[in-house]
Every structure is written in structure tokens, then in C-alpha cells.
Design a protein around this motif. Sequence first.
Motif, short mmCIF file in Angstrom:
data_model
loop_
_atom_site.label_atom_id
_atom_site.label_comp_id
_atom_site.label_asym_id
_atom_site.label_seq_id
_atom_site.Cartn_x
_atom_site.Cartn_y
_atom_site.Cartn_z
N CYS A 1 0.85 -1.20 0.00
CA CYS A 1 0.00 0.00 0.00
C CYS A 1 0.89 1.25 0.00
O CYS A 1 2.02 1.22 0.48
CB CYS A 1 -0.90 -0.01 1.24
SG CYS A 1 -2.04 1.39 1.29
N LEU B 1 -0.72 4.44 0.71
CA LEU B 1 -1.57 5.56 1.14
C LEU B 1 -1.14 6.12 2.47
O LEU B 1 -1.73 7.09 2.96
CB LEU B 1 -3.03 5.12 1.13
CG LEU B 1 -3.49 4.95 -0.34
CD1 LEU B 1 -4.77 4.19 -0.45
CD2 LEU B 1 -3.61 6.30 -1.01
N CYS B 2 -0.15 5.51 3.08
CA CYS B 2 0.57 6.18 4.18
C CYS B 2 1.91 5.50 4.33
O CYS B 2 2.19 4.49 3.70
CB CYS B 2 -0.24 6.23 5.47
SG CYS B 2 -0.16 4.75 6.48
N ARG C 1 2.97 1.44 4.79
CA ARG C 1 3.28 0.53 3.68
C ARG C 1 2.90 -0.91 3.98
O ARG C 1 3.73 -1.83 3.95
CB ARG C 1 4.75 0.64 3.30
CG ARG C 1 5.07 2.02 2.74
CD ARG C 1 6.52 2.36 2.71
NE ARG C 1 6.75 3.69 2.18
CZ ARG C 1 7.85 4.39 2.35
NH1 ARG C 1 8.84 3.92 3.07
NH2 ARG C 1 7.97 5.58 1.83
N CYS C 2 1.63 -1.07 4.32
CA CYS C 2 1.11 -2.41 4.64
C CYS C 2 1.20 -3.32 3.42
O CYS C 2 1.13 -2.87 2.27
CB CYS C 2 -0.35 -2.30 5.05
SG CYS C 2 -0.59 -1.36 6.56
N LEU D 1 -5.71 -4.14 6.75
CA LEU D 1 -5.69 -2.90 5.97
C LEU D 1 -6.70 -1.94 6.57
O LEU D 1 -7.71 -2.38 7.15
CB LEU D 1 -6.07 -3.16 4.51
CG LEU D 1 -5.16 -4.06 3.66
CD1 LEU D 1 -5.73 -4.19 2.26
CD2 LEU D 1 -3.75 -3.49 3.60
N CYS D 2 -6.47 -0.66 6.39
CA CYS D 2 -7.47 0.32 6.84
C CYS D 2 -8.37 0.68 5.66
O CYS D 2 -8.21 0.17 4.54
CB CYS D 2 -6.77 1.55 7.41
SG CYS D 2 -6.07 2.63 6.16
N ARG E 1 -8.49 3.26 3.83
CA ARG E 1 -7.80 3.83 2.68
C ARG E 1 -7.12 2.73 1.88
O ARG E 1 -7.13 2.74 0.64
CB ARG E 1 -6.75 4.85 3.14
CG ARG E 1 -7.36 6.06 3.79
CD ARG E 1 -6.30 6.82 4.58
NE ARG E 1 -5.77 6.01 5.67
CZ ARG E 1 -4.68 6.29 6.36
NH1 ARG E 1 -3.97 7.35 6.07
NH2 ARG E 1 -4.29 5.51 7.35
N GLY E 2 -6.54 1.78 2.59
CA GLY E 2 -5.84 0.69 1.90
C GLY E 2 -6.79 -0.12 1.03
O GLY E 2 -6.46 -0.46 -0.11
N ILE F 1 -4.98 6.43 11.51
CA ILE F 1 -4.97 4.96 11.54
C ILE F 1 -3.75 4.42 10.81
O ILE F 1 -3.52 4.73 9.65
CB ILE F 1 -6.26 4.41 10.91
CG1 ILE F 1 -7.41 4.67 11.87
CG2 ILE F 1 -6.13 2.93 10.58
CD1 ILE F 1 -8.52 3.71 11.86
N GLN F 2 -2.97 3.64 11.52
CA GLN F 2 -1.96 2.80 10.89
C GLN F 2 -2.17 1.42 11.48
O GLN F 2 -2.15 1.23 12.69
CB GLN F 2 -0.55 3.32 11.17
CG GLN F 2 -0.21 4.58 10.37
CD GLN F 2 -0.31 5.84 11.18
OE1 GLN F 2 -0.11 5.82 12.39
NE2 GLN F 2 -0.64 6.94 10.55
N THR F 3 -2.38 0.49 10.59
CA THR F 3 -2.98 -0.78 10.98
C THR F 3 -2.40 -1.42 12.24
O THR F 3 -3.09 -1.58 13.24
CB THR F 3 -2.87 -1.79 9.83
OG1 THR F 3 -1.51 -1.89 9.48
CG2 THR F 3 -3.67 -1.34 8.64
S1 SF4 Z 1 -2.37 1.95 7.38
FE1 SF4 Z 1 -3.89 2.03 5.74
S2 SF4 Z 1 -3.19 3.63 4.35
FE2 SF4 Z 1 -1.49 3.10 5.66
S3 SF4 Z 1 -0.34 1.60 4.48
FE3 SF4 Z 1 -1.75 0.48 5.84
S4 SF4 Z 1 -3.58 0.12 4.64
FE4 SF4 Z 1 -2.38 1.70 3.59
#
Ligand code: SF4
Length: 795
Positions: A54, A56-57, A60-61, A88-89, A91-92, A221-223
Motif C-alpha cells: 500500500c 496511502l501512508c 506501507r502495509c 488494511l485500513c 484507505r488501503g 490509523i496505521q494498521t
Molecule cells: S495503514 Fe492504511 S493507508 Fe497506511 S499503508 Fe496500511 S492500509 Fe495503507
Amino acid sequence: MSGELNTRRRAFLKIIGASPLAPTLLSRAAHAGTGLRRTTRLGNDLCEEIPSLCDLCFWRCGILAKVRDGRVLRIEGNPAHPRSRGRLCARGTAGRHVVGDTDRLLHPLRRVGERGEGKWKPISWDEALDLWASKTKEAIAKHGPGSIGMFSHGLSSRFINSFMLHLGDPNRSAPSFGQCRGPRDVGFQLTFGKGPGSPARHDMAHSQMIVLIGCHIGENIQTAQVAEFAEAIGRGARIVVADPRMSVAASKADSWLPIRPGTDTALLLAWIHVLLAEELYDTDYVDRHAFGLDQLRSAMARYTPGWAAEVTQIPAERIVAEARELGKRKPAVMIHCGRFSAWYGNDTQRSRAMAILTALLGAWGRPGGYYLPSKVQLGPAACPPAHGPMDQSVASGRHAFTHFGVAAQELVEASIGSKARIKQWILCAVNPIQSIPASKRTVEAMKAVDFITMLDVIPTDGALWADLILPEAAYLERFDDILAVTDHPHPFVALRQPVIPPPGEAKEPYWIVQQLAHRLGHDDCFTHADVTGYLDARLAPLGITVAELARKGIHDLDEQQPFLAPGQPHRFPTPSGRIELYSPTLQAKGYDPVPVFEPVEQPPAGWFRLVAGRSPYHSFGRTQNTKRLMEKEPDNLLWINAGVAKAKGLSSGDQVFLQNEDGFRTGPIPVWVTSAIRADVVYTVHGYGGRSPTLRLAYAKGVSDNALTSRFKADGPTGSTGLRVNFVQLVTQEGQEIPGDSEECRAQRAPLPEPPATAEPIAPPADAPADPEGAPPAGTPQGGGMFEVKPDEGC
Ligand code: SF4
């Protein structure tokens, strides 16, 4: 407050899951697959499953993209990813909507209208690259490589950063450092010789007490972090949150300290005072590892809980009680370093105070505190380092630890006026209008420079002033550089790989920068025909190939020692080899070697301090054009205190306008009336209020906090811009103040007490290193000594 508190608790559970132990928004992958790239089922149909990362933040999930016919059907978490473990959140999981943005940049564009008009015409890649190369050659020939100023963000910018460094350009800036992590990273590095990591090396899984200072877990949010925090709550860890607003995390805390804004350092110093005065610190750990305890003790003597109570507006007995709780639970305590740390100007010292508190509690390199980083050796970067001396930096020299290039505001100022040193800009995945304060000045700079090249996926606000726009492949369509994850107890490497082809003529960053380098005759850069050849060379020291890594997306490496060996000596990478409670490096550069509290200006009557934060549905200003996420949170609200609202005759949903001290007035914003915020503060979510009509969903939606942030206070050591020094009034559309003041507000605006009597000058420890190393001179582009540089980390 209690009814509201329960609502907030329910909101938190809704965000992180039905029980603290079952975070459901962080959706676990539905299957327990091996993570191999393979054919799988989605409903009744077959599809391909491809691992990647990912974007989106900064977390990097690991993701598994389910793909059919060149379309992403779904994104799930990759259970093989050691950090995100299949979570994942929102956004992910919405990533396919991010890359499917209907306003994507599809072709190279050249400006045809006036700067700011947003008129371009499509041109071919050859024309675009020839133009960029000729402009770059011209700038270098006439003014040197340092005449090109660059702002960059994220992993995709690694290639252009590598090339500009190779050219000898020191004038590069990263908002993720200057507006976000700078003070945090430098404060910890000055103390431990290492930053806290990114994501930070928090061992919350084993913490018995977690202290959050202005850190909004659950909103940012960060997973894995949210899951670990929720698990810590479930285990009964004590949670303490100091924040002027009852954040989601504060609503779950054992103790919410509604601190007066700008006084966090006073609270930290008072806690240090109590730990030292009552001998509650980890004496064995400090004796073994720390440097400068006597100096710290003398400097902290004046920061009594009684003084701090008046400053912070937190009762002295609560300050003392929490210090004792910390002492009781040491070393398994987490003084969370947060992330966005550019607040009030004296931010490196606040970060130092957090690091010193961590050290006194023996929590660095210990379970429940911070674990130690690992080392991973990759093959050489895309470009060899600069082959000659670096060109002249535009750094003023006021900030000795700019860490990476120069402070953003100095780059902006060096672009304006007849003697401007900066002649061209490169914007790589950065929106300077939403990320750098005083955006009026940023626009002036963009109008003043000769040429602006932008590399991005969508035409963010900065595009309006760009002369040349190069469409980048989005994160699901490209390879990025190998991600070596050292800030995890089990180091690993991870791969971002394309799961679908890019649309239109969008291209991978490696290819784009390679084309520029070769047009400029730098054939010693980007020597591999394509990015996979380069990635193979990067992976060679680990004995794997990109094809092998691509199957699982992750390659686990041997575990290294994440904690200090109990009872053993340890050499820290600081000048003294120990944890520096007293910093000879700071002292040598003319800064306070031990943290000092500096008072911040209080809002005048009728004004409120503006504080902004994050939403679980958005990544700053980058996702406001994503339909799926905008459906979740289409605009931002203004939190105002219930007493203030009553005095002003406002109810939730009423619209107000905000006006700052420089006369800038926003469009309307609905208020949310709550007792969960202090009366001297208003709060909103960052990233809204887009200025570019080319982003049709984001344009003029909500209010931009950055547009109101016309002032900043630069942090001495790092030059990071403290953003929370802006005051706003609530006004009508015509700019008339909405009258009404509350008693609570008047009390909270009370002037700060006089600082305690100045301490006697503190002599350095007798065994201080005579010539402390580690501080790179101002403007050093790729830091040396003890300073690690991660310019491509996000905020
Ligand atoms: S916390 Fe959300 S946005 Fe950030 S890398 Fe993980 S899934 Fe993506």
C-alpha cells in the motif's frame, strides 16, 4: 461529558473493531493463503492475486491485489507481511479507487496559459523529456545544479533524489521532514544516536503504560499500531493522553490531561523532575548507559510540578501521580514519539524531553519500550553519489540539523526576488500548497522561478503553476525501490510491484528519471536497462532475485537483537557512546544541551488557536479526490467548545467562517459543538479545501487549515515549521466577529506564569567529547556522522 465520552468510546470501537482485541476495520485477509502470486477465486470467478505494498501512508502495509483483465477488483491484506499481518485500513482497501481517479494525469502536459490558470496541452514523452533536459542543462550551465530547488515525498521520489544528489544539488527539501518528522527524529537521534524509526519501533505489545502527547491513534490509523494499541487497552495497560482535545485515543484513556496548547514540554520536564527528585528512574540503566545525569538534574530542579501546573493547567497532583505511575511500570513504558511534530517552534527540545524521559525509565532497547533497529545491506543506489563537490546551499545556517537539504521556507525565500539563487523547481509527489505554511509566499515563489517540473499521479494544487507535468504510474502500476524494513523486530525486505498497467502514457519513476539522466549524459546512473535489473542488483547481497521476491512480496531476514543485552555495556552511536541526557552536539552548535521550556504566545481575547489533525479516511490532501473516501468524509468540521458555542449562540451544524490574523478568510465550515475540547482551541481535519479545479471532487471541499496557517515558528535545530502558532476568529461571511466569550475561555487564555528562575550555567560533563561529531553542517545534503537520512519517508 460522560454521555459524550461513551459515544466517543463507541466511535473508537467502531473504528478499530467490536472489541479491542478484534479490530475489524483493519480487515484481515479472508483466506490464510501462503501469499504466493497465484490464481484464486473472487466469488465464482477466477482472478490473479498479486502481492505488493500500500502507498496511502508511510506504514506501507502488505496487500494482495485481486486482478482480472487488467483491473483491480479488490485489495486485501497480505498475511505474510510481518507488520500489517493481513490488516488494511479503509484507505488501503479503497486503493483501486485511488488509482481509478477520473482526474488522473495520463499524458505529459506543457503549460499554455498563465501560471495559475491551469491550462496545458498534451505533448509526447520525447518532447517532454527533451524540454526538461534542456531546461536542466540551462540551469546547471548558467547557475549550477544548486539553482534547482526540489520538494519531494515518498518512495517514488527516491530515484529523482538520487539523481539530483548525484548532480551535486543540495537544495532539496521534504515536507515530511520540515513540516512533520524533523524535530522528532533529530531529538531522538541526538539522545540515542538513532531516530525512533519509521514506523517507530514502539513495542506497544508489551507496554504496561502508554503516554500519548498530541498523538491521535485511531484517527491517524496505521494498521498494526491501532491493533497493538487496542490490544494494550485490552490487556489493561495504563493509557495517558495529554491533548487539548479529547481525541479518540483520549476517550479510551485512563487519564486524559487536557493540556494547555504549547506547554507539553513543561509537562515532560516536570515528569523528569519528579522521577529524579523521588529517585523513581531506572538507576541501574542510567548508571550503565547515560551521559550527563548531573547536568540534567541541575537543569530540571526548577521545573517543579507546582510551576508546571500553572503553565499546563493540569493540577500538580495529577502531574505527580502520573510520574509515579511511570516510575512504577518502568521499563515497560511507551512515551510515544508521535509523528507530526512541528508544532510551536521549540519542537526538537520537546522531542529531546520525550527521549530523555524514555531513557530515565530505561525504556530504550527494552521490552515494552522502544526496540533497536536492525541493519540490512542492499546493493548500490540508482546513482553513485555526487562525483564532485556539492553546489552552494541556500540554507541560512541558522538550523544545524536540517538533516536533508534545506528547510522548506528557506528554499521558498531563495526563489523570490532579483537575487534569487533558485531558478527552477521540481515537485515530486508533493503538494506545496497544502503542506508548506504561508502558502501565499509559496505561490509567489512558484510565480517567480523560471521553470517548474512536476511529477505526480494527479494534478494536485501545485500543478496550477507547473510548466511541465509528467504523469507517474500510481503505486499499483509501478515498481518502486526495494523497501528494506529495519524498524521491526524481524527485519525484512518488501516489494512494491505493478499489479496492473498504468493508464494512458503514465510511466514508472525509474524510467522517467533514467531518461533525464541519459539525456544529460549521466550514463553512470540508471545503468540497468529497466527497473527490474536495478532491483535485482539491489537484492543481490541478500541472495534473492526480484522474481523470487515478487511471488510473496516479502522476504524475511534473520532476526537481529531487538533489545539491549541485560546488564551488559552497549555502545550507542552518539559522540559519547552513551545516551546523551546532556548533548555536547547541541551545545557545540549553540543550542541548549538540556531541554528548556520556552513559553508560547497565548491567543488574544476573541481568538482561538487553530489545531489540525488527521482523519481515518484520508491521507492528508491526497485522497480528497477519491470518491469512495469522500463518501465517508466529504468535508471537515470545526470542533468548538460547548461553552464557547453557547456564548456565541452556535449549535452543531451551524456554519461559520474562519479568519486569521493576516486577514485570510475561509469559506463556510460547519461547527461541531462538544465539551471534548478546550475553550481556547478549535480543531479541524487537515487536507481539505483543494484549490485546483482540475481535481473535481476535492476542489473547494471543506476548509484548508494550511490556507489559515500563514504564520509559523521555525524550530532552531531543524528549521521545521511550527504550525500551531496561528489564531483564528469565528466570523460571519462579511468578516464580522461572532460575538460571545465564555468564562472558561477567559480562564484558559490566562497569561503563562513567569519562567522559573534561570538555572546557573551548566558546565558540560568532565568526560564530554571535545569535538562532538555527528552534526552535519547546515545544508549537508545526505547527512553524515550519526545522522541517518530517510528523505522518502512520509509524514
Ligand atoms: S495503514 Fe492504511 S493507508 Fe497506511 S499503508 Fe496500511 S492500509 Fe495503507
